[in-house]
Design a protein around this motif. Structure first.
Motif, mmCIF file in Angstrom:
data_model
loop_
_atom_site.group_PDB
_atom_site.id
_atom_site.type_symbol
_atom_site.label_atom_id
_atom_site.label_comp_id
_atom_site.label_asym_id
_atom_site.label_seq_id
_atom_site.Cartn_x
_atom_site.Cartn_y
_atom_site.Cartn_z
ATOM 1 N N CYS A 1 60.933 43.442 34.294
ATOM 2 C CA CYS A 1 61.942 42.513 34.817
ATOM 3 C C CYS A 1 61.856 41.153 34.140
ATOM 4 N N THR B 1 65.660 44.577 40.032
ATOM 5 C CA THR B 1 64.821 44.494 41.226
ATOM 6 C C THR B 1 63.434 45.043 40.937
ATOM 7 N N LEU B 2 62.439 44.395 41.501
ATOM 8 C CA LEU B 2 61.069 44.899 41.397
ATOM 9 C C LEU B 2 60.917 46.190 42.185
ATOM 10 N N SER B 3 61.498 46.214 43.377
ATOM 11 C CA SER B 3 61.512 47.427 44.202
ATOM 12 C C SER B 3 62.526 47.240 45.315
ATOM 13 N N VAL C 1 63.229 34.343 41.505
ATOM 14 C CA VAL C 1 62.498 35.537 41.938
ATOM 15 C C VAL C 1 62.448 35.559 43.462
ATOM 16 N N ILE D 1 50.620 40.132 42.019
ATOM 17 C CA ILE D 1 51.985 39.887 41.545
ATOM 18 C C ILE D 1 52.318 38.398 41.667
ATOM 19 N N ILE E 1 57.790 37.629 47.545
ATOM 20 C CA ILE E 1 56.942 38.827 47.506
ATOM 21 C C ILE E 1 55.817 38.625 48.520
ATOM 22 N N ARG F 1 56.886 47.279 37.670
ATOM 23 C CA ARG F 1 58.142 46.804 37.077
ATOM 24 C C ARG F 1 58.143 45.306 36.773
ATOM 25 N N LEU F 2 57.098 44.589 37.152
ATOM 26 C CA LEU F 2 57.102 43.128 37.042
ATOM 27 C C LEU F 2 57.416 42.658 35.627
ATOM 28 N N ALA G 1 56.662 47.437 42.471
ATOM 29 C CA ALA G 1 56.930 46.071 42.023
ATOM 30 C C ALA G 1 55.961 45.656 40.918
ATOM 31 N N ILE H 1 65.674 38.107 39.948
ATOM 32 C CA ILE H 1 64.768 39.255 40.078
ATOM 33 C C ILE H 1 64.593 39.520 41.565
ATOM 34 N N PHE I 1 63.744 41.791 45.216
ATOM 35 C CA PHE I 1 62.660 42.574 45.825
ATOM 36 C C PHE I 1 63.062 42.890 47.256
#
Length: 313
Positions: free
Chosen positions: A278, A261-263, A292, A304, A295, A274-275, A271, A251, A253
């Motif tokens: 994902c 991808t979260l963002s 992951v 998050i 973040i 979308r968490l 993010a 995952i 970022f």
């Protein structure tokens, strides 16, 4: 419910909202969209309906449920609001803030909703579909996340059906949740206030209204999301990874790419939204482990990371 085909997907139109409201008045369980995640709603004044929530979710009976209401006035019929709680409600309702406040004697809430505690977790949601159902029901609705307990929270109707199909009466399909992260939870006490769960409203915004929080946390579970292991994709999760191992679903970022991808731009709001999507993809992947990307812990990033730490527990 035992029939795998028993869960009905309702459109989020006038007819679907009316049918959902009637099912809830009748004591059935209906998954409803909110601005955070989908909630598994039941009338909060019914012992039988709340027992059905616990059965459907497999939820521990010491974990309280959040009660959803259409307004501050409706909340004050259930709970005691002092000036501090009222200030928070005025600032952030309707919206993704849950307040843990003293329960009114004679509020008529099923005891299982509060897990026997003298407090109640209450929220006024912003999603127009959820608000329409609340208005038509004219009932407070207990609504934990609409998934099996401990699993990844649902941000669309398909996520709900993945774990609850055949276990609930209906899901009202309001599309993808805008925020994608459960509400911030604050306990307002005589001695001060505490942040019980990080969420879309960052602690700095709360501190600006109430001042610094109480540094001594209660040891009891007073609200959802306080269990050490929660939001799990059912696989080992490795955090802060710059790249994936061969057997890991990645995952990403920001600059760290991945299987999803979260963002890609490092946008924390994207993010958060979308968490869970994902994490659902990671759960469905044939790879046995999950990695992951790091973040940042600023703002909503703290919420998050809180969910990710619990997913990895």
């Amino acid at each position: 419910m035992s029939d795998k085909d028993a869960t009905v997907r309702l459109a989020a139109d006038a007819a679907g909202i009316a049918q959902a409201a009637q099912l809830l008045r009748d004591g059935a369980l209906v998954a409803l969209p909110t601005e955070t995640v989908y909630g598994l709603a039941a009338r909060a004044d019914s012992d039988a309906a709340i027992a059905a929530v616990y059965r459907a979710k497999g939820r521990p009976d010491f974990n309280p449920l959040i009660v959803h209401v259409p307004s501050l006035a409706a909340a004050e019929r259930l709970a005691v609001f002092d000036d501090r709680a009222r200030a928070l409600a005025t600032a952030f309702w309707p919206g993704p803030l849950t307040l843990v406040v003293p329960l009114h004697a004679g509020a008529g809430i099923a005891p299982a909703v509060t897990a026997g505690l003298p407090t109640i977790a209450v929220r006024c949601p912003a999603h127009p579909v959820m608000r329409a159902v609340l208005e038509q029901c004219d009932l407070p609705l207990a609504a934990p996340s609409a998934n099996r307990s401990g699993a990844v929270s649902p941000t669309d109707a398909d996520h709900v059906l993945a774990t609850l199909d055949g276990r609930i009466a209906a899901v009202l399909d309001g599309g993808t949740c805008e925020r994608g992260l459960e509400s911030t939870i604050v306990a307002v006490r005589e001695s001060g206030w505490q942040l019980l769960r990080h969420g879309p409203i960052p602690q700095a915004d709360l501190t600006a209204i109430l001042g610094p929080p109480d540094p001594v946390l209660s040891a009891r579970v007073e609200a959802p999301g306080q269990l050490a292991q929660h939001y799990s994709p059912g696989k080992p999760v490795r955090l802060g990874a710059s790249e994936a191992e061969a057997d890991e679903f990645m995952i990403g970022f920001g600059p760290v790419a991945g299987d999803c991808t979260l963002s890609a731009t490092g946008d924390l709001a994207e993010a958060a939204a979308r968490l869970y999507a994902c994490l659902h993809m990671a759960a469905a992947s044939p790879k046995p482990r999950v990695a992951v990307a790091p973040i940042t812990n600023e703002g909503i990033g703290a919420a998050i990371n809180d969910r990710l730490r619990r997913a990895a527990a």
